[in-house]
Enzyme design. Structure first.
Site, PDB file in Angstrom:
ATOM      1  N   GLY A  94       0.825  -1.208   0.000  1.00 56.93           N
ATOM      2  CA  GLY A  94       0.000   0.000   0.000  1.00 56.93           C
ATOM      3  C   GLY A  94       0.855   1.252   0.000  1.00 56.93           C
ATOM      4  O   GLY A  94       0.499   2.264  -0.630  1.00 56.93           O
ATOM      5  N   ASP A 313       0.475  -0.694  13.273  1.00 60.09           N
ATOM      6  CA  ASP A 313       0.938  -1.964  12.706  1.00 60.09           C
ATOM      7  C   ASP A 313       1.282  -2.988  13.786  1.00 60.09           C
ATOM      8  O   ASP A 313       1.480  -4.163  13.481  1.00 60.09           O
ATOM      9  CB  ASP A 313       2.178  -1.725  11.823  1.00 60.09           C
ATOM     10  CG  ASP A 313       1.812  -0.965  10.545  1.00 60.09           C
ATOM     11  OD1 ASP A 313       0.616  -0.921  10.182  1.00 60.09           O
ATOM     12  OD2 ASP A 313       2.731  -0.422   9.909  1.00 60.09           O
TER      13      ASP A 313
HETATM   14  C1  S3P Z   1       2.794   3.439   6.498  1.00 65.63           C
HETATM   15  C2  S3P Z   1       1.718   4.001   7.124  1.00 65.63           C
HETATM   16  C3  S3P Z   1       0.665   3.234   7.795  1.00 65.63           C
HETATM   17  C4  S3P Z   1       1.102   1.798   8.071  1.00 65.63           C
HETATM   18  C5  S3P Z   1       1.780   1.187   6.909  1.00 65.63           C
HETATM   19  C6  S3P Z   1       3.008   1.977   6.498  1.00 65.63           C
HETATM   20  C7  S3P Z   1       3.772   4.314   5.843  1.00 65.63           C
HETATM   21  O1  S3P Z   1      -0.481   3.209   6.974  1.00 65.63           O
HETATM   22  O2  S3P Z   1       0.007   1.006   8.469  1.00 65.63           O
HETATM   23  O3  S3P Z   1       2.188  -0.151   7.222  1.00 65.63           O
HETATM   24  O4  S3P Z   1       4.909   3.868   5.588  1.00 65.63           O
HETATM   25  O5  S3P Z   1       3.416   5.475   5.594  1.00 65.63           O
HETATM   26  P1  S3P Z   1      -1.540   4.432   7.000  1.00 65.63           P
HETATM   27  O6  S3P Z   1      -0.746   5.644   6.889  1.00 65.63           O
HETATM   28  O7  S3P Z   1      -2.448   4.270   5.845  1.00 65.63           O
HETATM   29  O8  S3P Z   1      -2.249   4.256   8.308  1.00 65.63           O
END
Ligand code: S3P
Length: 433
Positions: A94, A313
């Protein structure tokens, strides 16, 4: 792959954790946009950060390892990316998709971002909305990937108040802001991990309990060496395992302790954990330290409110800790868990209940009645690396043997995780797991 984990008598040893995934993605993206050649020391071999590299290569960025294992990235400057001739595959990541979309919104070409089955179910309207306001054309299917981005340069600058506390959305808008006219500002009322603003050296103003982050369009990014500290989110599994398994002592050298990431340390300590922080220092612009965890008895806690993004996380493994704590632990305000690699609230509830834990499920969290007797059984990873590893920790404390289906997904953030568990427990490492 099914991984068998049996109850451990003790966990002893030192773990060299993988480098921080969040920092690695950002270092690679900034190095690609920099003027000149950057070096990334300790770039992770895990699947997610490798997805970012393969997308950047498709965008025409030369990336290779030198003779010392240092990753060399020949930055193309803000104007130098090339149109990809195929969809950009973000795999399970993501962070790759959401951050890269911000950069692609400012390119004079179109691109399509795709992901695996899990990423294809995750919400992308949260980044599409601000990028459209900035002038890019972004198309989704029912709010999900594939994500088509027709970029535009210059983008319109915006002031964007984050509707969800998300470092990924924040970073997406800030990276798009590099390609906008004038200043782009993101306002966050609940602080999330701050690596992007730190690494870009942005001006941060705190006003009435909110953070205002401003990026100047066209700001040049200098080439440099990025050193990537070890991942606190990977440390979390061993902080919990070393606390729960009797007669344990685990040393974790050089772990990132950025306060916007390390709230689990405070929560575990408030529960009664024995974790020493030694040799605090700065590495690659981030606070790090050596951690030593020893077994201890825990009691339940309430975890809710603005602390949640700082341990989002780590909640799956915190839920495992809660099953062994005296009393009730309640985790609320964590509805974001439902849109991670899997619905982590439902996945943890199902797995912990299968092991015999008493779990109450809320829309935005979980409550766990502690000090249950966990009994090994078959549980599922739901193809989510953090669920798989959290259940690995549960397997170390459950009676008998716990079978984790789909355990190979640990490689998304932590290649070699299962071998490290075996080594700490003093078990022979299976030749062909
Ligand atoms: C991350 C932000 C978090 C986290 C993901 C990594 C990042 O997600 O859960 O594993 O590196 O910016 P969200 O910002 O969507 O909560």
């Amino acid at each position: 792959m099914i991984r068998r984990v049996s109850q451990a008598q003790s966990l002893l040893g030192l773990v060299e954790l993988p480098p921080d995934k969040s920092i690695a993605h950002r270092a690679a993206l900034l190095a690609a946009l920099a003027d000149g050649t950057s070096r990334l020391v300790n770039y992770p071999s895990a699947a997610d950060p490798q997805s970012t590299l393969s997308c950047l290569r498709q965008l025409g960025v030369p990336i290779y390892e030198d003779a010392h294992g240092i990753l060399v990235v020949e930055g193309r400057g803000l104007e130098g990316l090339r149109a990809p001739n195929q969809p950009l595959d973000c795999g399970n990541s993501g962070t790759t998709m959401r951050l890269l979309a911000g950069i692609l919104a400012g390119q004079p070409f179109a691109s399509t971002l795709v992901g695996d089955a899990s990423l294809s179910r995750r919400p992308m309207e949260r980044i599409a909305a601000p990028l459209r306001q900035m002038g890019a054309v972004v198309t989704l299917t029912d709010g999900h990937p594939p994500l088509y981005v027709q970029g535009c340069r210059p983008l319109r600058n915006i002031t964007y108040r984050l509707p969800v506390p998300s470092a990924q959305v924040k970073s997406c808008v800030l990276l798009a802001g590099l390609f906008a006219e004038g200043e782009t500002t993101v306002i966050e009322s609940v602080p999330s991990r701050d690596h992007t603003e730190r690494m870009l050296g942005l001006n941060v103003v705190e006003l009435n309990g909110e953070r205002y982050l401003t990026v100047q369009g066209g700001m040049r990014i200098p080439a440099r060496t990025w050193a990537i500290p070890r991942d606190f989110s990977a440390a979390a599994f061993f902080l919990v395992a070393g606390t729960l398994v009797p007669d344990s002592e685990i040393r974790l050298p050089g772990v990132g302790l950025n306060p916007s990431r390390s709230a689990l340390l405070d929560v575990l300590r408030a529960m009664g954990a024995n974790i020493q922080v030694e040799n605090e220092r700065v590495y690659g612009g981030e606070p790090i330290a050596d951690l030593v965890v020893r077994s201890s008895t825990l009691h339940g806690v309430q975890v809710a409110g603005t602390i949640i993004p700082n341990l989002i996380d780590e909640i799956p493994v915190l839920a495992v800790a809660a099953t062994c704590a005296h009393g009730r632990t309640e985790i609320r305000d964590a509805a974001e868990l439902r849109v991670k690699e899997t619905d982590r609230i439902a996945a943890m509830a199902e797995n912990l209940q299968a092991l015999g834990a008493r779990v109450e499920v809320f829309d935005d969290g979980l409550a766990i009645e502690g000090r249950c007797r966990l009994r090994g059984t078959t549980v599922r990873s739901f193809d989510d690396h953090r669920i798989a590893m959290a259940m690995g920790v549960a397997g170390l404390v459950a009676e008998g043997e716990t079978l984790i289906e789909g355990a190979e997904c640990a490689r998304i953030s932590f290649p070699g995780f299962w071998e490290v568990l075996d080594r700490l427990a003093g078990r022979p490492i299976p030749a062909n797991p």
